[in-house]
Design a protein around this motif. Structure first.
Motif, PDB file in Angstrom:
ATOM      1  N   THR A   1       0.826  -1.210   0.000  1.00 34.16           N
ATOM      2  CA  THR A   1       0.000   0.000   0.000  1.00 34.16           C
ATOM      3  C   THR A   1       0.856   1.254   0.000  1.00 34.16           C
ATOM      4  O   THR A   1       0.541   2.238  -0.689  1.00 34.16           O
TER       5      THR A   1
ATOM      6  N   ALA B   1       2.143   1.843  -3.380  1.00 27.96           N
ATOM      7  CA  ALA B   1       1.046   2.340  -4.215  1.00 27.96           C
ATOM      8  C   ALA B   1       0.799   3.822  -3.969  1.00 27.96           C
ATOM      9  O   ALA B   1       0.530   4.593  -4.911  1.00 27.96           O
TER      10      ALA B   1
ATOM     11  N   THR C   1       1.172   6.806  -6.626  1.00 28.60           N
ATOM     12  CA  THR C   1       0.052   7.736  -6.814  1.00 28.60           C
ATOM     13  C   THR C   1       0.536   9.180  -6.716  1.00 28.60           C
ATOM     14  O   THR C   1       0.120  10.047  -7.511  1.00 28.60           O
TER      15      THR C   1
ATOM     16  N   TRP D   1      -2.363  -0.917  -7.082  1.00 31.19           N
ATOM     17  CA  TRP D   1      -3.448  -0.845  -6.100  1.00 31.19           C
ATOM     18  C   TRP D   1      -4.220  -2.163  -6.042  1.00 31.19           C
ATOM     19  O   TRP D   1      -4.636  -2.605  -4.965  1.00 31.19           O
TER      20      TRP D   1
ATOM     21  N   ALA E   1      -2.201  -4.442  -3.946  1.00 30.86           N
ATOM     22  CA  ALA E   1      -2.342  -4.122  -2.526  1.00 30.86           C
ATOM     23  C   ALA E   1      -3.669  -4.620  -1.974  1.00 30.86           C
ATOM     24  O   ALA E   1      -3.737  -5.183  -0.870  1.00 30.86           O
TER      25      ALA E   1
END
Length: 493
Positions: free
Chosen positions: A30, A33, A37, A130, A133
């Motif tokens: 995460t 990710a 992002t 994502w 994750a």
């Protein structure tokens, strides 16, 4: 040692080793990710470099996690075939869902993420990490659902004709209240592990570069990563405390003997029960007078167990009598059944689970203070603190699982008196009847050696790429006119 002892040692060694890797994969997937992002939204190169840097470490950890996790499945059908025969209809369901849905979701999208850097549009590629994750979260949920059923069986009945537990309500199994409390606690722990990992490595590099050159161009990048890790540590640490408190109170309702074992509480105290920081004496329970609580916090155990400062917490001596009356005093050979878990293990694993997290808290506070207002630090002790703190939440998480599993003994499926007390199994009846001491001893030796070799490879790879630092990164988004479609896919790391 007999087959049961060796089988328990083997399962304990392989499980603890595997679980050292699991929280980092769940949490770091995460965090990576989020880094990607940030790069997609801002276009800043530092986020791309951090994504590639921590992404490589994530892949190494994930690969070793897969290699060590496969062994777990085989043990259920080999050393613990009687356990599998008894609970296979129930325990196997969430594990099957995990493998067929969550794990394949992880694997497919991880592959797209690895090989799709120069082949997929930027936002599509972001969606793959994502999805990976989310797959990690789902995988954790189904595995915890299976384990929580062992702690608190629901949604099943015991069939005396077949001698098996049979599922009656899979929704009850998947929404077990033990699962709903344990899952957020495990996830919060995973983020604490990952946050400490990200921050620890970033602080190491920040201090190292600052001592060389206070104007080094990479210092802002590592400062950003350190503060990001500190924020994750702060939020996840609060989550661990809140969910841990909820889990302790639920554990007291479902397995009161485990809570007493966590304190080494032999006799039921008059009034409220204290929580000891340090205890010496015979924690086996055979000589209660020798147990001496040197440092203790008055009434804290009562609050942890019941939510009331004056709540009653029964001691192990009373609980032994209650369990013996309810579930039997002797086994098939006429030997007295000891329902008290191994107190030395449960007592100290409970405290190490809590105490080792203090290193993450210290690192978190230090990062916030010494990097405030855009500052960086070159203090050597800060780098030492980061290196020391980095493995501590890994160890804390492992001790948490040791406490959870050892505290359930002598049951492999703990009794649930609220209508499911027949759906239980003692550990001594779960071991395979076909295996011999030599079978288990040889496999135990082999697995220990193989896992030892894998541990060396894991450490050397993680260390090698961590000390190399964040790589230089450049990205050209593919277009419709790009002739790279005819090129073979390449490994982006």
């Amino acid at each position: 040692m007999d087959v049961l002892d060796l089988a328990r040692w083997q399962f304990g060694i392989t499980t603890v080793y595997h679980f050292i890797l699991v929280p980092l994969t769940i949490g770091l997937s995460t965090l990576v990710a989020i880094m990607q992002t940030a790069w997609v939204r801002t276009g800043k190169e530092k986020y791309l470099r951090l994504t590639k840097f921590y992404g490589k470490l994530l892949l190494i950890n994930f690969a070793l996690g897969i290699a060590t996790g496969i062994v777990q499945e085989f043990q259920f059908g080999m050393n613990w075939s009687e356990y599998s025969r008894f609970v296979g209809d129930v325990f196997g369901a969430p594990l099957a869902i995990e493998a067929l849905a969550a794990f394949f979701l992880e694997s497919v999208f991880l592959g797209l993420w690895i090989f799709g850097w120069d082949r997929l549009p930027k936002k599509v590629h972001l969606m793959t990490v994502w999805a990976f994750a989310i797959g990690s979260f789902l995988s954790a949920y189904f595995i915890i659902a299976a384990n929580s059923w062992m702690q608190h069986p629901v949604g099943a009945v015991y069939n005396p004709e077949t001698g098996r537990a049979e599922m009656t309500d899979i929704w009850a199994v998947l929404t077990n209240n033990t699962t709903l409390v344990a899952f957020p606690h495990v996830i919060a722990t995973a983020f604490l592990v990952a946050g400490t990992f990200v921050a620890g490595i970033a602080v190491y590099w920040m201090v190292r570069l600052a001592r060389q050159n206070k104007e080094h161009q990479d210092l802002p990048m590592y400062r950003t990563a350190a503060r990001f890790g500190a924020v994750v540590m702060l939020l996840s640490g609060l989550g661990v405390i809140v969910t841990g408190d909820l889990q302790a109170k639920l554990m007291f309702e479902q397995q009161p003997i485990k809570m007493a074992a966590a304190e080494g509480l032999i006799e039921t105290p008059e009034g409220c029960a204290p929580f000891s920081i340090l205890t010496v004496g015979d924690l086996s329970g055979s000589n209660p007078e020798s147990v001496n609580h040197i440092l203790e916090v008055p009434c804290l155990l009562s609050y942890m167990a019941t939510g009331s400062w004056d709540g009653e917490v029964k001691g192990l001596a009373d609980l032994q009598e209650i369990y013996a009356e309810r579930y039997g005093e002797t086994d098939l050979n006429g030997n007295e059944i000891e329902y008290r878990p191994n107190l030395m293990v449960t007592y100290w694993s409970f405290r190490l689970m809590i105490g080792l997290a203090a290193f993450s808290a210290a690192l978190c506070v230090a990062i916030f203070w010494f990097t405030r207002k855009g500052r960086v630090t070159d203090q050597p002790w800060m780098k030492k603190l980061a290196i020391i703190a980095l493995p501590m939440p890994f160890a804390a998480a492992s001790f948490g699982w040791i406490f959870t599993e050892m505290g359930r003994q002598p049951f492999v499926v703990a009794p649930n008196p609220t209508g499911y007390d027949s759906v239980m199994l003692m550990t001594m009846f779960g071991v395979s009847e076909a295996t011999t001491v030599w079978h288990v001893a040889l496999s135990l030796t082999a697995f220990t050696l193989v896992y030892g070799v894998l541990a060396v490879f894991w450490y050397r790879l993680m260390h090698r790429y961590a000390v190399e630092g964040a790589p230089e990164a450049h990205y050209d988004e593919p277009t419709d006119d790009d002739d790279s479609a005819d090129k073979p896919m390449s490994f982006a790391y």
